[in-house]
Scaffold this motif. Structure first.
Motif, PDB file in Angstrom:
ATOM      1  N   LYS A 120       0.817  -1.221   0.000  1.00 52.26           N
ATOM      2  CA  LYS A 120       0.000   0.000   0.000  1.00 52.26           C
ATOM      3  C   LYS A 120       0.851   1.271   0.000  1.00 52.26           C
ATOM      4  O   LYS A 120       0.356   2.358  -0.291  1.00 52.26           O
ATOM      5  CB  LYS A 120      -0.955   0.002   1.191  1.00 52.26           C
ATOM      6  N   GLU A 121       2.148   1.154   0.293  1.00 51.09           N
ATOM      7  CA  GLU A 121       3.041   2.319   0.310  1.00 51.09           C
ATOM      8  C   GLU A 121       3.529   2.732  -1.078  1.00 51.09           C
ATOM      9  O   GLU A 121       4.116   3.804  -1.225  1.00 51.09           O
ATOM     10  CB  GLU A 121       4.255   2.038   1.197  1.00 51.09           C
ATOM     11  N   LEU A 122       3.320   1.882  -2.087  1.00 44.82           N
ATOM     12  CA  LEU A 122       3.772   2.244  -3.427  1.00 44.82           C
ATOM     13  C   LEU A 122       3.016   3.464  -3.936  1.00 44.82           C
ATOM     14  O   LEU A 122       1.858   3.681  -3.582  1.00 44.82           O
ATOM     15  CB  LEU A 122       3.591   1.073  -4.395  1.00 44.82           C
ATOM     16  N   THR A 123       3.691   4.247  -4.772  1.00 46.03           N
ATOM     17  CA  THR A 123       3.076   5.430  -5.358  1.00 46.03           C
ATOM     18  C   THR A 123       3.347   5.443  -6.867  1.00 46.03           C
ATOM     19  O   THR A 123       4.233   4.730  -7.359  1.00 46.03           O
ATOM     20  CB  THR A 123       3.645   6.724  -4.728  1.00 46.03           C
ATOM     21  N   VAL A 124       2.596   6.253  -7.568  1.00 48.92           N
ATOM     22  CA  VAL A 124       2.764   6.379  -9.014  1.00 48.92           C
ATOM     23  C   VAL A 124       4.219   6.728  -9.327  1.00 48.92           C
ATOM     24  O   VAL A 124       4.809   7.600  -8.688  1.00 48.92           O
ATOM     25  CB  VAL A 124       1.795   7.449  -9.572  1.00 48.92           C
ATOM     26  N   SER A 143       1.312   2.820 -12.093  1.00 46.87           N
ATOM     27  CA  SER A 143       0.432   3.849 -12.652  1.00 46.87           C
ATOM     28  C   SER A 143      -0.737   4.169 -11.727  1.00 46.87           C
ATOM     29  O   SER A 143      -1.343   5.230 -11.849  1.00 46.87           O
ATOM     30  CB  SER A 143      -0.104   3.414 -14.025  1.00 46.87           C
ATOM     31  N   LYS A 144      -1.039   3.274 -10.777  1.00 45.87           N
ATOM     32  CA  LYS A 144      -2.183   3.494  -9.890  1.00 45.87           C
ATOM     33  C   LYS A 144      -2.110   2.501  -8.734  1.00 45.87           C
ATOM     34  O   LYS A 144      -1.657   1.373  -8.911  1.00 45.87           O
ATOM     35  CB  LYS A 144      -3.466   3.275 -10.691  1.00 45.87           C
ATOM     36  N   VAL A 145      -2.562   2.935  -7.549  1.00 46.20           N
ATOM     37  CA  VAL A 145      -2.670   2.061  -6.382  1.00 46.20           C
ATOM     38  C   VAL A 145      -4.072   2.237  -5.813  1.00 46.20           C
ATOM     39  O   VAL A 145      -4.502   3.363  -5.555  1.00 46.20           O
ATOM     40  CB  VAL A 145      -1.623   2.405  -5.300  1.00 46.20           C
ATOM     41  N   ASP A 146      -4.782   1.122  -5.639  1.00 48.15           N
ATOM     42  CA  ASP A 146      -6.153   1.162  -5.115  1.00 48.15           C
ATOM     43  C   ASP A 146      -6.277   0.315  -3.861  1.00 48.15           C
ATOM     44  O   ASP A 146      -5.627  -0.728  -3.744  1.00 48.15           O
ATOM     45  CB  ASP A 146      -7.150   0.580  -6.128  1.00 48.15           C
ATOM     46  N   GLN A 147      -7.118   0.754  -2.948  1.00 50.91           N
ATOM     47  CA  GLN A 147      -7.584  -0.080  -1.850  1.00 50.91           C
ATOM     48  C   GLN A 147      -9.080  -0.156  -2.021  1.00 50.91           C
ATOM     49  O   GLN A 147      -9.765   0.872  -2.042  1.00 50.91           O
ATOM     50  CB  GLN A 147      -7.228   0.527  -0.493  1.00 50.91           C
ATOM     51  N   ILE A 148      -9.582  -1.381  -2.180  1.00 55.83           N
ATOM     52  CA  ILE A 148     -10.997  -1.543  -2.514  1.00 55.83           C
ATOM     53  C   ILE A 148     -11.581  -2.732  -1.767  1.00 55.83           C
ATOM     54  O   ILE A 148     -10.898  -3.737  -1.544  1.00 55.83           O
ATOM     55  CB  ILE A 148     -11.162  -1.692  -4.042  1.00 55.83           C
ATOM     56  N   PRO A 165       1.773  -4.772 -22.485  1.00 51.81           N
ATOM     57  CA  PRO A 165       2.079  -5.502 -21.258  1.00 51.81           C
ATOM     58  C   PRO A 165       1.812  -4.637 -20.024  1.00 51.81           C
ATOM     59  O   PRO A 165       2.258  -3.491 -19.954  1.00 51.81           O
ATOM     60  CB  PRO A 165       3.573  -5.808 -21.387  1.00 51.81           C
ATOM     61  N   GLU A 166       1.076  -5.179 -19.074  1.00 45.21           N
ATOM     62  CA  GLU A 166       0.819  -4.508 -17.804  1.00 45.21           C
ATOM     63  C   GLU A 166       0.998  -5.509 -16.684  1.00 45.21           C
ATOM     64  O   GLU A 166       1.134  -6.708 -16.917  1.00 45.21           O
ATOM     65  CB  GLU A 166      -0.586  -3.893 -17.784  1.00 45.21           C
ATOM     66  N   LEU A 167       0.988  -5.004 -15.460  1.00 45.50           N
ATOM     67  CA  LEU A 167       1.198  -5.840 -14.285  1.00 45.50           C
ATOM     68  C   LEU A 167       0.203  -5.444 -13.213  1.00 45.50           C
ATOM     69  O   LEU A 167      -0.121  -4.260 -13.063  1.00 45.50           O
ATOM     70  CB  LEU A 167       2.637  -5.629 -13.776  1.00 45.50           C
ATOM     71  N   ARG A 168      -0.292  -6.425 -12.468  1.00 45.20           N
ATOM     72  CA  ARG A 168      -1.148  -6.194 -11.311  1.00 45.20           C
ATOM     73  C   ARG A 168      -0.533  -6.931 -10.127  1.00 45.20           C
ATOM     74  O   ARG A 168      -0.264  -8.130 -10.215  1.00 45.20           O
ATOM     75  CB  ARG A 168      -2.564  -6.744 -11.523  1.00 45.20           C
ATOM     76  N   ASN A 186      -8.823  -5.324  -0.578  1.00 42.35           N
ATOM     77  CA  ASN A 186      -7.648  -5.709  -1.361  1.00 42.35           C
ATOM     78  C   ASN A 186      -6.863  -4.448  -1.678  1.00 42.35           C
ATOM     79  O   ASN A 186      -7.438  -3.388  -1.908  1.00 42.35           O
ATOM     80  CB  ASN A 186      -8.028  -6.366  -2.690  1.00 42.35           C
ATOM     81  N   ILE A 187      -5.546  -4.563  -1.695  1.00 43.30           N
ATOM     82  CA  ILE A 187      -4.663  -3.538  -2.233  1.00 43.30           C
ATOM     83  C   ILE A 187      -4.283  -4.009  -3.633  1.00 43.30           C
ATOM     84  O   ILE A 187      -3.811  -5.145  -3.800  1.00 43.30           O
ATOM     85  CB  ILE A 187      -3.386  -3.359  -1.375  1.00 43.30           C
ATOM     86  N   ILE A 188      -4.500  -3.166  -4.630  1.00 38.98           N
ATOM     87  CA  ILE A 188      -4.208  -3.522  -6.010  1.00 38.98           C
ATOM     88  C   ILE A 188      -3.288  -2.454  -6.595  1.00 38.98           C
ATOM     89  O   ILE A 188      -3.627  -1.275  -6.598  1.00 38.98           O
ATOM     90  CB  ILE A 188      -5.495  -3.608  -6.860  1.00 38.98           C
ATOM     91  N   VAL A 189      -2.140  -2.893  -7.066  1.00 39.47           N
ATOM     92  CA  VAL A 189      -1.187  -2.005  -7.726  1.00 39.47           C
ATOM     93  C   VAL A 189      -1.261  -2.282  -9.233  1.00 39.47           C
ATOM     94  O   VAL A 189      -1.127  -3.431  -9.657  1.00 39.47           O
ATOM     95  CB  VAL A 189       0.239  -2.211  -7.213  1.00 39.47           C
ATOM     96  N   TYR A 190      -1.468  -1.241 -10.010  1.00 39.22           N
ATOM     97  CA  TYR A 190      -1.488  -1.322 -11.468  1.00 39.22           C
ATOM     98  C   TYR A 190      -0.166  -0.754 -11.975  1.00 39.22           C
ATOM     99  O   TYR A 190       0.268   0.296 -11.513  1.00 39.22           O
ATOM    100  CB  TYR A 190      -2.634  -0.487 -12.038  1.00 39.22           C
ATOM    101  N   ALA A 191       0.467  -1.448 -12.909  1.00 40.29           N
ATOM    102  CA  ALA A 191       1.733  -0.955 -13.451  1.00 40.29           C
ATOM    103  C   ALA A 191       1.783  -1.200 -14.960  1.00 40.29           C
ATOM    104  O   ALA A 191       1.188  -2.147 -15.469  1.00 40.29           O
ATOM    105  CB  ALA A 191       2.913  -1.653 -12.769  1.00 40.29           C
ATOM    106  N   VAL A 192       2.502  -0.317 -15.648  1.00 37.06           N
ATOM    107  CA  VAL A 192       2.663  -0.420 -17.103  1.00 37.06           C
ATOM    108  C   VAL A 192       4.137  -0.663 -17.399  1.00 37.06           C
ATOM    109  O   VAL A 192       5.022  -0.303 -16.612  1.00 37.06           O
ATOM    110  CB  VAL A 192       2.157   0.848 -17.828  1.00 37.06           C
ATOM    111  N   ARG A 193       4.400  -1.261 -18.543  1.00 31.85           N
ATOM    112  CA  ARG A 193       5.779  -1.554 -18.916  1.00 31.85           C
ATOM    113  C   ARG A 193       6.556  -0.255 -19.123  1.00 31.85           C
ATOM    114  O   ARG A 193       6.056   0.686 -19.702  1.00 31.85           O
ATOM    115  CB  ARG A 193       5.806  -2.403 -20.195  1.00 31.85           C
TER     116      ARG A 193
END
Length: 194
Positions: A120-124, A143-148, A165-168, A186-193
């Motif tokens: 949850k500490e990750l940032t864009v 690219s985005k961090v969500d708590q949902i 390509p992306e990563l979750r 859930n904590i969800i981190v979205y990331a792009v290549r």
């Protein structure tokens, strides 16, 4: 692609208590909204199994074990007895292929901090790297961090097709419901290549 809307399932375990990304699956065996995109040279690399993940900002480094589906069609999670172990969902794209690759890890377990305890500490802009069996290392940028809340898990956003390509990265989070033995979010981190 038309996505099938299904209720999300839960996996009850000790520690992280419910699977970081529980999802019911359609007949095809992939979680609701899972990507079926295939790799093309323009969109991503050829498939190669990921072997390790490194998230320097939060000191998270782990080998990756393959994760499939449980009999109830929820995604397997790494063993709670080894909470520092992360896993890759094998029925989706591999990191570097077109589409969202999904990596799961516990927030805690077995009375220890899990591999994604600080997720949850990750940032864009934070960097993530994934090493693969073919010798390549793929870089991603958050690219985005969500708590949902788990009961409104965003299946389409997590598993839906993407051109590139992306990563979750997914773990449990929020407050702990002691009656249900489960974290509520859930904590969800979205990331792009990168």
């Amino acid at each position: 692609m038309k996505f099938i809307s299904l209720l999300l399932g839960l996996v009850l375990l000790a520690g992280c208590s419910s699977g970081p990304a529980p999802a019911a699956t359609p007949a095809g065996g992939k979680p609701d909204g899972a990507s079926t995109a295939t790799s093309s040279p323009a969109a991503g690399l050829a498939r190669s199994e990921p072997t390790e993940i490194d998230v320097p900002r939060i000191g998270a480094h782990s080998t990756l074990i393959p994760l499939g589906l449980n009999p109830d069609n929820t995604i397997e999670v790494p063993p709670v007895s080894t909470p520092r172990q992360a896993g890759w969902y094998v029925n989706g794209p591999a990191p570097g292929e077109a589409g969202p690759a999904v990596i799961l890890g516990h927030v805690d377990g077995n009375k220890q901090e899990g591999i994604f305890y600080r997720l949850k500490e990750l940032t864009v802009g934070d960097r993530i790297s994934v090493s693969r069996k073919d010798g390549t290392t793929i870089g991603f940028v958050v690219s985005k961090v969500d708590q949902i809340a788990k009961n409104v898990f965003p299946s389409d956003a997590v598993y839906g097709d993407t051109k590139d390509p992306e990563l979750r990265l997914i773990t449990c989070g929020g407050s702990f419901d002691s009656a249900a033995h489960s974290y509520r979010d859930n904590i969800i981190v979205y990331a792009v290549r990168s």
